[in-house]
Design a protein around this motif. Structure first.
Motif, PDB file in Angstrom:
ATOM      1  N   MET A 171     -11.598   8.398   8.715  1.00  0.00           N
ATOM      2  CA  MET A 171     -11.034   7.635   7.609  1.00  0.00           C
ATOM      3  C   MET A 171     -10.247   8.531   6.660  1.00  0.00           C
ATOM      4  SD  MET A 171     -13.375   5.830   4.726  1.00  0.00           S
ATOM      5  CE  MET A 171     -13.805   7.282   3.768  1.00  0.00           C
ATOM      6  N   PRO A 226      -5.438   8.993   9.009  1.00  0.00           N
ATOM      7  CA  PRO A 226      -4.289   8.155   8.628  1.00  0.00           C
ATOM      8  C   PRO A 226      -3.016   8.944   8.329  1.00  0.00           C
ATOM      9  CG  PRO A 226      -6.259   7.302   7.601  1.00  0.00           C
ATOM     10  CD  PRO A 226      -6.641   8.612   8.257  1.00  0.00           C
ATOM     11  N   ASP A 284       0.422   3.283   2.784  1.00  0.00           N
ATOM     12  CA  ASP A 284      -0.406   2.806   3.902  1.00  0.00           C
ATOM     13  C   ASP A 284      -0.144   1.316   4.157  1.00  0.00           C
ATOM     14  OD1 ASP A 284      -1.589   5.258   4.313  1.00  0.00           O
ATOM     15  OD2 ASP A 284      -3.457   4.761   3.288  1.00  0.00           O
ATOM     16  N   LYS A 297      -5.583   1.289  13.926  1.00  0.00           N
ATOM     17  CA  LYS A 297      -5.080   2.286  12.974  1.00  0.00           C
ATOM     18  C   LYS A 297      -5.342   1.852  11.542  1.00  0.00           C
ATOM     19  CE  LYS A 297      -1.008   3.918  12.981  1.00  0.00           C
ATOM     20  NZ  LYS A 297       0.434   4.162  13.173  1.00  0.00           N
ATOM     21  N   LYS A 303      -8.878   2.354   9.718  1.00  0.00           N
ATOM     22  CA  LYS A 303      -9.234   3.665   9.149  1.00  0.00           C
ATOM     23  C   LYS A 303      -8.699   3.778   7.728  1.00  0.00           C
ATOM     24  CE  LYS A 303      -8.805   5.663  13.714  1.00  0.00           C
ATOM     25  NZ  LYS A 303      -7.872   6.431  14.577  1.00  0.00           N
ATOM     26  N   GLU A 304      -7.491   3.294   7.536  1.00  0.00           N
ATOM     27  CA  GLU A 304      -6.910   3.332   6.189  1.00  0.00           C
ATOM     28  C   GLU A 304      -7.660   2.392   5.252  1.00  0.00           C
ATOM     29  OE1 GLU A 304      -2.404   4.184   7.877  1.00  0.00           O
ATOM     30  OE2 GLU A 304      -2.901   2.209   7.089  1.00  0.00           O
ATOM     31  N   ARG A 313     -10.704   1.411   5.328  1.00  0.00           N
ATOM     32  CA  ARG A 313     -12.020   1.936   4.916  1.00  0.00           C
ATOM     33  C   ARG A 313     -11.864   2.920   3.773  1.00  0.00           C
ATOM     34  NH1 ARG A 313     -13.632   2.620  10.946  1.00  0.00           N
ATOM     35  NH2 ARG A 313     -14.592   0.592  11.349  1.00  0.00           N
ATOM     36  N   TYR A 314     -10.818   3.723   3.858  1.00  0.00           N
ATOM     37  CA  TYR A 314     -10.572   4.658   2.767  1.00  0.00           C
ATOM     38  C   TYR A 314     -10.185   3.910   1.483  1.00  0.00           C
ATOM     39  CZ  TYR A 314      -8.630   7.957  -0.365  1.00  0.00           C
ATOM     40  OH  TYR A 314      -8.382   8.656  -1.514  1.00  0.00           O
ATOM     41  N   ARG A 350     -13.208   2.548  -0.142  1.00  0.00           N
ATOM     42  CA  ARG A 350     -14.033   3.560  -0.804  1.00  0.00           C
ATOM     43  C   ARG A 350     -13.419   3.926  -2.164  1.00  0.00           C
ATOM     44  NH1 ARG A 350     -15.986   9.287   1.833  1.00  0.00           N
ATOM     45  NH2 ARG A 350     -16.447  10.324  -0.130  1.00  0.00           N
TER      46      ARG A 350
END
Lengths: 187, 255
Positions: free
Chosen positions: A162, A166, B50, B132, B135-136, B138-139, B142
């Motif tokens: 994560m 990216p 993103d 893809k 993953k972004e 999830r960040y 957070r």
């Protein structure tokens, strides 16, 4: 048609989540680049807590360097020595509570600090002396930083995907992605 | 209520999710240079990029599925407000930092389970984009959750503003879980996901953060819908005016 960026009412007079002097604490950032063998110093960020420091470090320093590991250390936890300061000749032999320290070496002026390794030492000065003995040769090394190992806040390896992936396939983050028209010449 | 369609249902489906990301990217980009700290400014720029990247993938794929000669830029810059099919939540204006972070958090908590589900899509291109994007997302979650908790559990003023942001935005969250015939068809084909199935994980994430932030769950309000059908709040038209004027004034301009 004209539409300006909205005025954010009251933002400047509201202070949130800061320390008492109204400034966020400073954190030093270390990144291990993809293919790199060690963590490299990447300058600092300001953040109110460790979690925010990690996130800020990720957004600030991993945009252009592809990293695989990220550390932040509160700036105040780091003890610093450079070649112009005197150091005790010998290590402290006091047997009192020793703990683990991480040592970072700047090998020549203008170079970045690199994580050199861990040492057991009695205190910060002792850690610097031992780091000098362990990691510096006579011709090498102009500055040392040490920090207690527990002061390091590391990004969770389970979150590496994560945090780091990216950035991997986004060419548009690099200046070289863009064609510069001939008339502009060298930038 | 009308449904906005294109020549291909899959393209319509892709454009919906592309529009969510495009509109939110533009909203976040508007805020660049206004964040309370330089570090946060960089973070918001990153998150905007993103979302823009995901929007580009989805709209470019939609354009190729459509096969009508439009490309991603045409979809982004040459459609009118009435043709945009984003959720109302993401077009809400940047009233203050709390609204920006709560809007982001409410959307991130939806996008994580959405991309997790779509990563298993029978359409391999969509599955790849989703794999893809998750993953972004999830960040992003957070990051926004961290701010929601910091602000909610911060000063009296930040607590008040964050609660206000939840109260104001709550009526736009129900729309994320309301499906229509297209959603049903896409889910049945194994390509899409039933939006209703995303509500339980979303609620868990949101209520847990609200508790950690010492905030209260907003009272139930009338759910506002219409984005997927092109019926938007007043805010979107102004935003598109800013976003599209260059291509509208100088058609085909490149840089």
């Amino acid at each position: 048609m004209s539409y300006s960026v909205p005025k954010i009412a009251g933002e400047s007079d509201t202070i949130v989540g800061r320390t008492e002097d109204h400034l966020w604490a400073r954190w030093e950032v270390f990144v291990r680049p993809r293919g790199g063998v060690t963590h490299v110093y990447s300058e600092s960020v300001h953040a109110p807590d460790a979690e925010t420091a990690l996130l800020n470090a990720r957004d600030t320093y991993l945009r252009r360097v592809e990293g695989v590991s990220l550390w932040v250390i509160p700036s105040g936890a780091i003890s610093r020595w450079d070649e112009h300061q005197a150091l005790p000749e010998s290590r402290s032999e006091e047997g009192s509570a020793r703990r683990l320290w991480e040592a970072f070496i700047r090998h020549r002026r203008g170079a970045q600090f690199l994580h050199a390794g861990s040492i057991v030492a009695a205190d910060a000065v002792d850690a610097i002396v031992r780091a000098r003995d362990a990691f510096l040769t006579k011709t090498d090394g102009v500055a040392i930083w040490v920090a207690p190992s527990e002061a390091i806040v590391a990004a969770d390896p389970d979150e590496a995907e994560m945090l780091f992936e990216p950035f991997a396939d986004k060419g548009y983050r690099q200046a070289t992605y863009y064609d510069i028209p001939e008339e502009v010449g060298y930038m | 209520m009308d449904t906005i369609t294109t020549s291909r249902p899959l393209a319509t489906y892709l454009i919906r999710h592309g529009d969510d990301n495009l509109v939110l990217a533009q909203r976040l980009a508007e805020y660049i240079s206004w964040a309370p700290e330089l570090e946060e400014d960089l973070a918001i720029a990153n998150i905007a990029l993103d979302h823009l990247g995901v929007a580009h993938h989805l709209l470019a794929y939609a354009a190729s599925v459509e096969g009508d000669g439009r490309d991603a830029d045409a979809l982004a810059f040459l459609r009118s407000e009435r043709e945009f099919t984003n959720l109302l939540l993401v077009e809400r204006p940047n009233d203050d930092f709390a609204v920006i972070m709560v809007r982001q958090f409410l959307f991130d908590a939806y996008q994580v389970p959405l991309w997790e589900a779509l990563a298993g899509s029978a359409d391999t291109t969509l599955a790849g984009i989703a794999a893809k994007a998750v993953k972004e997302a999830r960040y992003h979650l957070r990051h926004s959750r961290n701010w929601v908790v910091t602000l909610g559990d911060g000063t009296e003023e930040s607590h008040r503003r964050t609660q206000h942001a939840f109260d104001e935005l709550w009526r736009f969250t129900g729309e994320m879980f309301v499906g229509d015939a297209l959603d049903t068809d896409m889910a049945a084909a194994g390509i899409g996901v039933d939006p209703a199935s995303l509500e339980a994980p979303w609620r868990r994430t949101v209520l847990e953060a609200i508790a950690d932030a010492t905030l209260s769950e907003p009272e139930d309000t009338t759910v506002r819908v219409g984005g997927r059908s092109g019926f938007h709040t007043e805010a979107l038209g102004h935003m598109l005016g800013e976003m599209q004027w260059l291509q509208r004034a100088y058609p085909g301009l490149e840089w």
